[in-house]
Design a protein around this motif. Structure first.
Motif, PDB file in Angstrom:
ATOM      1  N   PRO A   1      -3.091   5.745 -12.732  1.00 57.94           N
ATOM      2  CA  PRO A   1      -4.052   5.429 -11.667  1.00 57.94           C
ATOM      3  C   PRO A   1      -3.780   4.056 -11.051  1.00 57.94           C
ATOM      4  CG  PRO A   1      -5.040   5.019 -13.821  1.00 57.94           C
ATOM      5  CD  PRO A   1      -3.626   5.489 -14.068  1.00 57.94           C
ATOM      6  N   TRP A   2      -4.240   3.901  -9.827  1.00 56.00           N
ATOM      7  CA  TRP A   2      -4.208   2.609  -9.142  1.00 56.00           C
ATOM      8  C   TRP A   2      -5.632   2.225  -8.756  1.00 56.00           C
ATOM      9  CZ3 TRP A   2      -0.049  -0.602  -8.140  1.00 56.00           C
ATOM     10  CH2 TRP A   2       1.225  -0.086  -8.433  1.00 56.00           C
ATOM     11  N   TYR A   3      -5.936   0.943  -8.944  1.00 56.45           N
ATOM     12  CA  TYR A   3      -7.268   0.445  -8.653  1.00 56.45           C
ATOM     13  C   TYR A   3      -7.188  -0.673  -7.615  1.00 56.45           C
ATOM     14  CZ  TYR A   3      -8.468   2.787 -13.034  1.00 56.45           C
ATOM     15  OH  TYR A   3      -8.645   3.715 -14.023  1.00 56.45           O
ATOM     16  N   LYS A   4      -8.206  -0.730  -6.787  1.00 55.60           N
ATOM     17  CA  LYS A   4      -8.337  -1.801  -5.797  1.00 55.60           C
ATOM     18  C   LYS A   4      -9.569  -2.608  -6.144  1.00 55.60           C
ATOM     19  CE  LYS A   4      -9.055  -2.464  -0.803  1.00 55.60           C
ATOM     20  NZ  LYS A   4      -9.282  -1.756   0.493  1.00 55.60           N
TER      21      LYS A   4
ATOM     22  N   GLN B   1      -3.877  -2.989   7.108  1.00 59.66           N
ATOM     23  CA  GLN B   1      -5.006  -3.489   7.893  1.00 59.66           C
ATOM     24  C   GLN B   1      -5.705  -4.600   7.106  1.00 59.66           C
ATOM     25  OE1 GLN B   1      -7.336   0.042   8.595  1.00 59.66           O
ATOM     26  NE2 GLN B   1      -5.664   1.075   9.656  1.00 59.66           N
ATOM     27  N   PRO B   2      -6.489  -5.428   7.780  1.00 63.12           N
ATOM     28  CA  PRO B   2      -7.162  -6.539   7.081  1.00 63.12           C
ATOM     29  C   PRO B   2      -7.972  -6.083   5.860  1.00 63.12           C
ATOM     30  CG  PRO B   2      -7.357  -6.829   9.441  1.00 63.12           C
ATOM     31  CD  PRO B   2      -6.713  -5.494   9.238  1.00 63.12           C
ATOM     32  N   GLU B   3      -8.569  -4.918   5.938  1.00 59.94           N
ATOM     33  CA  GLU B   3      -9.394  -4.437   4.817  1.00 59.94           C
ATOM     34  C   GLU B   3      -8.570  -4.012   3.601  1.00 59.94           C
ATOM     35  OE1 GLU B   3      -9.499  -3.343   7.964  1.00 59.94           O
ATOM     36  OE2 GLU B   3      -9.626  -1.140   8.067  1.00 59.94           O
ATOM     37  N   ASP B   4      -7.256  -4.024   3.750  1.00 64.24           N
ATOM     38  CA  ASP B   4      -6.389  -3.752   2.598  1.00 64.24           C
ATOM     39  C   ASP B   4      -6.235  -4.981   1.707  1.00 64.24           C
ATOM     40  OD1 ASP B   4      -4.204  -1.733   4.672  1.00 64.24           O
ATOM     41  OD2 ASP B   4      -5.918  -1.106   3.440  1.00 64.24           O
ATOM     42  N   SER B   5      -6.643  -6.129   2.196  1.00 65.06           N
ATOM     43  CA  SER B   5      -6.557  -7.360   1.389  1.00 65.06           C
ATOM     44  C   SER B   5      -7.443  -7.221   0.155  1.00 65.06           C
ATOM     45  CB  SER B   5      -7.018  -8.575   2.215  1.00 65.06           C
ATOM     46  OG  SER B   5      -6.112  -8.847   3.256  1.00 65.06           O
ATOM     47  N   ALA B   6      -6.839  -7.362  -1.016  1.00 65.53           N
ATOM     48  CA  ALA B   6      -7.552  -7.163  -2.285  1.00 65.53           C
ATOM     49  C   ALA B   6      -6.561  -7.400  -3.420  1.00 65.53           C
ATOM     50  CB  ALA B   6      -8.114  -5.744  -2.379  1.00 65.53           C
ATOM     51  N   VAL B   7      -7.065  -7.276  -4.649  1.00 65.10           N
ATOM     52  CA  VAL B   7      -6.177  -7.280  -5.818  1.00 65.10           C
ATOM     53  C   VAL B   7      -5.997  -5.826  -6.248  1.00 65.10           C
ATOM     54  CG1 VAL B   7      -5.860  -8.019  -8.194  1.00 65.10           C
ATOM     55  CG2 VAL B   7      -6.953  -9.555  -6.553  1.00 65.10           C
ATOM     56  N   TYR B   8      -4.762  -5.442  -6.475  1.00 65.42           N
ATOM     57  CA  TYR B   8      -4.447  -4.074  -6.866  1.00 65.42           C
ATOM     58  C   TYR B   8      -3.919  -4.061  -8.297  1.00 65.42           C
ATOM     59  CZ  TYR B   8      -4.965  -2.835  -1.975  1.00 65.42           C
ATOM     60  OH  TYR B   8      -5.480  -2.632  -0.714  1.00 65.42           O
ATOM     61  N   PHE B   9      -4.428  -3.117  -9.081  1.00 68.21           N
ATOM     62  CA  PHE B   9      -3.980  -2.953 -10.465  1.00 68.21           C
ATOM     63  C   PHE B   9      -3.370  -1.569 -10.639  1.00 68.21           C
ATOM     64  CE2 PHE B   9      -5.731  -6.657 -12.494  1.00 68.21           C
ATOM     65  CZ  PHE B   9      -6.855  -6.975 -11.747  1.00 68.21           C
TER      66      PHE B   9
ATOM     67  N   GLY C   1      -1.855  -3.102 -15.605  1.00 68.88           N
ATOM     68  CA  GLY C   1      -0.923  -4.136 -15.194  1.00 68.88           C
ATOM     69  C   GLY C   1      -1.673  -5.429 -14.917  1.00 68.88           C
ATOM     70  N   SER C   2      -0.935  -6.476 -14.618  1.00 61.56           N
ATOM     71  CA  SER C   2      -1.539  -7.804 -14.469  1.00 61.56           C
ATOM     72  C   SER C   2      -2.135  -8.049 -13.085  1.00 61.56           C
ATOM     73  CB  SER C   2      -0.508  -8.891 -14.782  1.00 61.56           C
ATOM     74  OG  SER C   2       0.651  -8.694 -14.002  1.00 61.56           O
ATOM     75  N   GLY C   3      -1.927  -7.137 -12.161  1.00 62.12           N
ATOM     76  CA  GLY C   3      -2.550  -7.249 -10.844  1.00 62.12           C
ATOM     77  C   GLY C   3      -1.650  -7.862  -9.788  1.00 62.12           C
ATOM     78  N   THR C   4      -1.854  -7.431  -8.540  1.00 61.80           N
ATOM     79  CA  THR C   4      -1.147  -7.983  -7.373  1.00 61.80           C
ATOM     80  C   THR C   4      -2.183  -8.356  -6.334  1.00 61.80           C
ATOM     81  OG1 THR C   4       0.837  -6.641  -7.721  1.00 61.80           O
ATOM     82  CG2 THR C   4       0.444  -7.473  -5.475  1.00 61.80           C
ATOM     83  N   ARG C   5      -2.161  -9.615  -5.937  1.00 60.50           N
ATOM     84  CA  ARG C   5      -3.076 -10.050  -4.871  1.00 60.50           C
ATOM     85  C   ARG C   5      -2.376  -9.829  -3.537  1.00 60.50           C
ATOM     86  NH1 ARG C   5      -7.615 -12.791  -4.761  1.00 60.50           N
ATOM     87  NH2 ARG C   5      -7.415 -13.345  -6.948  1.00 60.50           N
ATOM     88  N   LEU C   6      -2.887  -8.883  -2.762  1.00 59.57           N
ATOM     89  CA  LEU C   6      -2.308  -8.549  -1.458  1.00 59.57           C
ATOM     90  C   LEU C   6      -3.104  -9.216  -0.344  1.00 59.57           C
ATOM     91  CD1 LEU C   6      -0.391  -6.895   0.387  1.00 59.57           C
ATOM     92  CD2 LEU C   6      -2.033  -5.010   0.211  1.00 59.57           C
ATOM     93  N   SER C   7      -2.408  -9.949   0.488  1.00 60.12           N
ATOM     94  CA  SER C   7      -3.041 -10.591   1.641  1.00 60.12           C
ATOM     95  C   SER C   7      -2.407 -10.036   2.907  1.00 60.12           C
ATOM     96  CB  SER C   7      -2.850 -12.117   1.601  1.00 60.12           C
ATOM     97  OG  SER C   7      -3.390 -12.656   0.425  1.00 60.12           O
ATOM     98  N   ILE C   8      -3.227  -9.678   3.876  1.00 58.80           N
ATOM     99  CA  ILE C   8      -2.740  -9.148   5.147  1.00 58.80           C
ATOM    100  C   ILE C   8      -2.918 -10.235   6.206  1.00 58.80           C
ATOM    101  CG2 ILE C   8      -2.888  -7.277   6.829  1.00 58.80           C
ATOM    102  CD1 ILE C   8      -2.121  -6.423   3.952  1.00 58.80           C
TER     103      ILE C   8
END
Lengths: 114, 114
Positions: free
Chosen positions: B34-37, B81-89, B105-112
């Motif tokens: 699974p992937w989490y936002k 899109q801007p609303e995609d900005s979040a941390v993804y696990f 996983g340790s997470g990825t901080r995505l910035s748009i």
């Protein structure tokens, strides 16, 4: 509305002062768990519960206690908090353990221990 | 022990471009990914998942791919899109097993960037 609630959302405390973070779900879920989230480490499970009066240790249980007296509530207890327990804590619930990937997460509790 | 490695830890992309986050898992018995936002101030939320008998899955602008042989899986977000900005696990699990456990996983901080 289906949800997991946690209280408090923010807490600053001192070393050694006992505290409890409450967690409640309204979905009649059997499985509940507590995670802590630390930078670069992702989510690590502290304790989980498969049903009322059934709890077990996760990956990082030291310094924590839990109880599950009712299906909807799963409080996290820090008997003697220490600074290394400063973290962001999440409670989560799912129908069963086998469906843990469909967990609903609470909004988080940011704890600071000085 | 079992672990999931996630890269990169931070990712910044121009709005409209694609973003890719990669994960590697160690437990060959894992069969569900699974992937989490996680949006600011909220708990993680399941956004997409893939089972080990499938190589790719799409849901609108997001897609996941899985390479079981290499134990790699990835999240692809197109037309960001801007609303995609979040941390993804990302996470790995053994679905429908009494011993099922989710490893994050340790997470990825995505910035748009606008």
């Amino acid at each position: 509305e289906a949800q997991v609630t946690q209280n408090p959302r923010y807490l600053i405390t001192v070393t050694g002062k006992k505290l409890t973070v409450t967690c409640s779900q309204n979905m009649n879920h059997e499985y509940m768990s507590w995670y802590r989230q630390d930078p670069g480490l992702g989510l690590r499970q502290i304790y989980y519960s498969m049903n009322v009066e059934v709890t077990d240790k996760g990956d990082v249980p030291e310094g924590y206690k839990v109880s599950r007296k009712e299906k909807r509530n799963f409080p996290l207890i820090l008997e003697s908090p220490s600074p290394n327990q400063t973290s962001l804590y999440f409670c989560a619930s799912s129908l069963f353990r086998q469906r843990a990937y469909e967990q609903y997460f609470g909004p988080g509790t940011r704890l600071t221990v000085t | 022990g079992e672990n999931v490695e996630q890269h990169p830890s931070t990712l910044s992309v121009q709005e409209g471009d694609s973003a890719v986050i990669k994960c590697t898992y160690s437990d060959s018995a894992s069969n569900y990914f699974p992937w989490y936002k996680q949006e600011l101030g909220k708990g993680p939320q399941l956004i997409i998942d893939i089972r080990s008998n499938v190589g790719e899955k799409k849901d609108q602008r997001i897609a996941v791919t899985l390479n079981k042989t290499a134990k790699h899986f990835s999240l692809h977000i197109t037309e960001t899109q801007p609303e995609d900005s979040a941390v993804y696990f990302c996470a790995a699990s053994r679905i429908d097993s009494s011993a099922s456990k989710i490893i994050f996983g340790s997470g990825t901080r995505l910035s748009i960037r606008p």
